[in-house]
Design a protein around this motif. Structure first.
Motif, mmCIF file in Angstrom:
data_model
loop_
_atom_site.group_PDB
_atom_site.id
_atom_site.type_symbol
_atom_site.label_atom_id
_atom_site.label_comp_id
_atom_site.label_asym_id
_atom_site.label_seq_id
_atom_site.Cartn_x
_atom_site.Cartn_y
_atom_site.Cartn_z
ATOM 1 N N THR A 132 -9.072 0.123 -13.488
ATOM 2 C CA THR A 132 -7.842 -0.259 -14.180
ATOM 3 C C THR A 132 -7.909 -1.742 -14.508
ATOM 4 O OG1 THR A 132 -6.580 1.402 -12.936
ATOM 5 C CG2 THR A 132 -5.330 -0.342 -14.036
ATOM 6 N N GLN A 133 -7.613 -2.096 -15.746
ATOM 7 C CA GLN A 133 -7.703 -3.492 -16.154
ATOM 8 C C GLN A 133 -6.605 -4.324 -15.506
ATOM 9 O OE1 GLN A 133 -7.993 -4.130 -20.388
ATOM 10 N NE2 GLN A 133 -7.581 -6.317 -20.223
ATOM 11 N N LEU A 134 -6.971 -5.528 -15.095
ATOM 12 C CA LEU A 134 -6.033 -6.458 -14.478
ATOM 13 C C LEU A 134 -5.604 -7.518 -15.489
ATOM 14 C CD1 LEU A 134 -7.880 -7.006 -11.077
ATOM 15 C CD2 LEU A 134 -5.751 -5.734 -11.406
ATOM 16 N N LYS A 135 -4.405 -8.046 -15.285
ATOM 17 C CA LYS A 135 -3.892 -9.132 -16.113
ATOM 18 C C LYS A 135 -3.416 -10.267 -15.216
ATOM 19 C CE LYS A 135 -2.391 -6.078 -19.888
ATOM 20 N NZ LYS A 135 -1.228 -5.637 -20.706
ATOM 21 N N ASP A 136 -3.395 -11.462 -15.768
ATOM 22 C CA ASP A 136 -2.941 -12.620 -15.006
ATOM 23 C C ASP A 136 -1.518 -12.399 -14.517
ATOM 24 O OD1 ASP A 136 -3.031 -15.348 -14.040
ATOM 25 O OD2 ASP A 136 -1.726 -15.876 -15.718
ATOM 26 N N GLY A 137 -1.297 -12.642 -13.218
ATOM 27 C CA GLY A 137 0.028 -12.473 -12.635
ATOM 28 C C GLY A 137 0.281 -11.110 -12.037
ATOM 29 N N ASP A 138 -0.674 -10.189 -12.153
ATOM 30 C CA ASP A 138 -0.502 -8.863 -11.551
ATOM 31 C C ASP A 138 -0.345 -8.974 -10.036
ATOM 32 O OD1 ASP A 138 -0.513 -7.347 -13.828
ATOM 33 O OD2 ASP A 138 -2.614 -6.742 -13.693
ATOM 34 N N VAL A 139 0.425 -8.043 -9.470
ATOM 35 C CA VAL A 139 0.620 -7.978 -8.023
ATOM 36 C C VAL A 139 -0.095 -6.744 -7.496
ATOM 37 C CG1 VAL A 139 2.302 -7.717 -6.160
ATOM 38 C CG2 VAL A 139 2.827 -9.178 -8.111
ATOM 39 N N VAL A 140 -0.976 -6.954 -6.515
ATOM 40 C CA VAL A 140 -1.739 -5.870 -5.899
ATOM 41 C C VAL A 140 -1.318 -5.758 -4.445
ATOM 42 C CG1 VAL A 140 -4.032 -5.078 -5.196
ATOM 43 C CG2 VAL A 140 -3.709 -6.113 -7.452
ATOM 44 N N GLN A 141 -1.088 -4.526 -3.997
ATOM 45 C CA GLN A 141 -0.730 -4.268 -2.597
ATOM 46 C C GLN A 141 -1.761 -3.339 -1.981
ATOM 47 O OE1 GLN A 141 3.368 -3.088 -1.774
ATOM 48 N NE2 GLN A 141 2.682 -1.697 -0.153
ATOM 49 N N LEU A 142 -2.251 -3.715 -0.799
ATOM 50 C CA LEU A 142 -3.185 -2.884 -0.049
ATOM 51 C C LEU A 142 -2.453 -2.233 1.103
ATOM 52 C CD1 LEU A 142 -6.194 -5.401 0.177
ATOM 53 C CD2 LEU A 142 -5.693 -3.761 -1.646
ATOM 54 N N GLY A 143 -2.360 -0.890 1.071
ATOM 55 C CA GLY A 143 -1.710 -0.162 2.146
ATOM 56 C C GLY A 143 -0.206 -0.307 2.135
ATOM 57 N N VAL A 144 0.420 0.272 3.167
ATOM 58 C CA VAL A 144 1.872 0.184 3.350
ATOM 59 C C VAL A 144 2.149 -0.228 4.792
ATOM 60 C CG1 VAL A 144 2.442 1.871 1.559
ATOM 61 C CG2 VAL A 144 1.984 2.653 3.880
ATOM 62 N N ASP A 145 3.299 -0.846 5.022
ATOM 63 C CA ASP A 145 3.659 -1.276 6.375
ATOM 64 C C ASP A 145 3.693 -0.086 7.329
ATOM 65 O OD1 ASP A 145 3.880 -3.864 5.546
ATOM 66 O OD2 ASP A 145 6.069 -3.882 5.451
ATOM 67 N N TYR A 146 3.167 -0.307 8.540
ATOM 68 C CA TYR A 146 3.215 0.721 9.583
ATOM 69 C C TYR A 146 4.258 0.312 10.613
ATOM 70 C CZ TYR A 146 1.724 3.670 13.496
ATOM 71 O OH TYR A 146 1.684 4.564 14.540
ATOM 72 N N GLN A 147 5.149 1.236 10.948
ATOM 73 C CA GLN A 147 6.238 0.983 11.892
ATOM 74 C C GLN A 147 7.079 -0.214 11.455
ATOM 75 O OE1 GLN A 147 4.398 0.649 15.760
ATOM 76 N NE2 GLN A 147 4.211 2.876 16.010
ATOM 77 N N GLY A 148 7.330 -0.271 10.156
ATOM 78 C CA GLY A 148 8.183 -1.324 9.625
ATOM 79 C C GLY A 148 7.527 -2.675 9.506
ATOM 80 N N GLY A 149 6.258 -2.775 9.886
ATOM 81 C CA GLY A 149 5.562 -4.049 9.791
ATOM 82 C C GLY A 149 6.100 -5.115 10.720
ATOM 83 N N THR A 150 6.663 -4.674 11.848
ATOM 84 C CA THR A 150 7.210 -5.651 12.793
ATOM 85 C C THR A 150 6.110 -6.515 13.401
ATOM 86 O OG1 THR A 150 7.138 -3.922 14.491
ATOM 87 C CG2 THR A 150 9.235 -4.254 13.340
ATOM 88 N N GLN A 151 4.910 -5.944 13.527
ATOM 89 C CA GLN A 151 3.770 -6.717 13.998
ATOM 90 C C GLN A 151 2.881 -7.056 12.797
ATOM 91 O OE1 GLN A 151 1.784 -5.280 17.616
ATOM 92 N NE2 GLN A 151 3.404 -3.741 17.833
#
Length: 268
Positions: free
Chosen positions: A138-157
């Motif tokens: 997938t082509q990327l553009k300047d300013g794109d936001v990339v997220q790896l994974g999702v928070d586990y248990q709310g991401g408290t740690q």
């Protein structure tokens, strides 16, 4: 589209850029880095990966600043104790797979693909592929936001937080000397005198930057009243996103570097 694995033997510079035009002799050959008409060859694609500061608990990581020439694959994954490689970008989060995604360039454009990660790669909130399935480039553009994974248990740690990053593509000019930065240094130096007057305003309160005020100068050289910028400084410390130019900075970066810009600016 050729994948990076099949790009061996291809050079990012066209062979014609090193040859003269038809009918010209060796003496008229173009200089290195210039085409037949004398124009400069395209710059090497450059990427800067910075934390995306959309929440107080965003996972902080060191800024990644790399050239990505054609044929070079930037492999993204979870941190391990193995020796760091120049083409690997790793994060200390257990929701990131060891081989999570790849970024590469083709014809000067940036592309990303998920490499069978379990928790997913998201581009501007859209997941690239199902769990365990390699995505299409997938082509990327300047300013794109990339997220790896999702928070586990709310991401408290912190170890269980997803990685959110913003991509700055081909913005090397922002890190170079320019008249604005040189002028800012002159203005700040002039503020050390009691008779100085400044034409600079704080973009937050719109009042003038003047002598005897507590000021904050961002790495991008924009100046603010400290009392105005303080909420942004503490919200995501040590990460900082300039409200004017949206340039990210790590406020705890080393300062043990000689600044050639400052040396060129004479004291008032």
């Amino acid at each position: 589209m050729n994948t990076p694995g099949h790009s061996q033997g291809h050079n990012s510079h066209d062979a014609s850029s090193h040859m003269g035009t038809p009918g010209q002799g060796v003496g008229n050959m173009a200089t290195p880095g210039e085409g037949p008409s004398g124009s400069s060859s395209p710059p090497v694609p450059h990427i800067r990966i910075v934390p995306h500061l959309d929440a107080p608990r965003s996972l902080h990581f060191d800024v990644v600043d790399k050239d990505v020439p054609e044929g070079f694959v930037l492999k993204i994954g979870r941190f391990t104790d193995k020796q760091a490689l120049p083409n690997r970008v790793t994060f200390k989060s257990k929701v990131v797979s060891r081989g999570h995604a790849e970024i590469y360039t083709e014809n000067g454009k940036f592309y990303i693909r998920d490499t069978k990660s379990s928790s997913g790669t998201f581009l501007n909130h859209a997941r690239l592929s199902p769990p365990g399935v390699e995505s299409k480039p997938t082509q990327l553009k300047d300013g794109d936001v990339v997220q790896l994974g999702v928070d586990y248990q709310g991401g408290t740690q912190e170890i269980y937080r997803c990685v959110k990053m913003r991509l700055e593509l081909n913005r090397s000019w922002q890190q170079q000397a320019n008249p604005f930065r040189m002028n800012t240094l002159k203005v700040i130096r002039s503020l050390t005198t009691a008779t100085a007057a400044s034409a600079t305003d704080c973009c937050i309160c719109l009042f003038r930057i003047a002598s005897f005020q507590s000021l904050f100068v961002a790495p991008c050289s924009h100046v603010y009243h400290y009392k105005c910028i303080r909420p942004l400084l503490i919200a995501n410390h040590p990460g900082f996103l300039c409200p004017l130019c949206r340039t990210f900075a790590d406020l705890e970066d080393s300062v043990e570097i000689d600044d050639p810009i400052e040396e060129d600016v004479p004291a008032e």
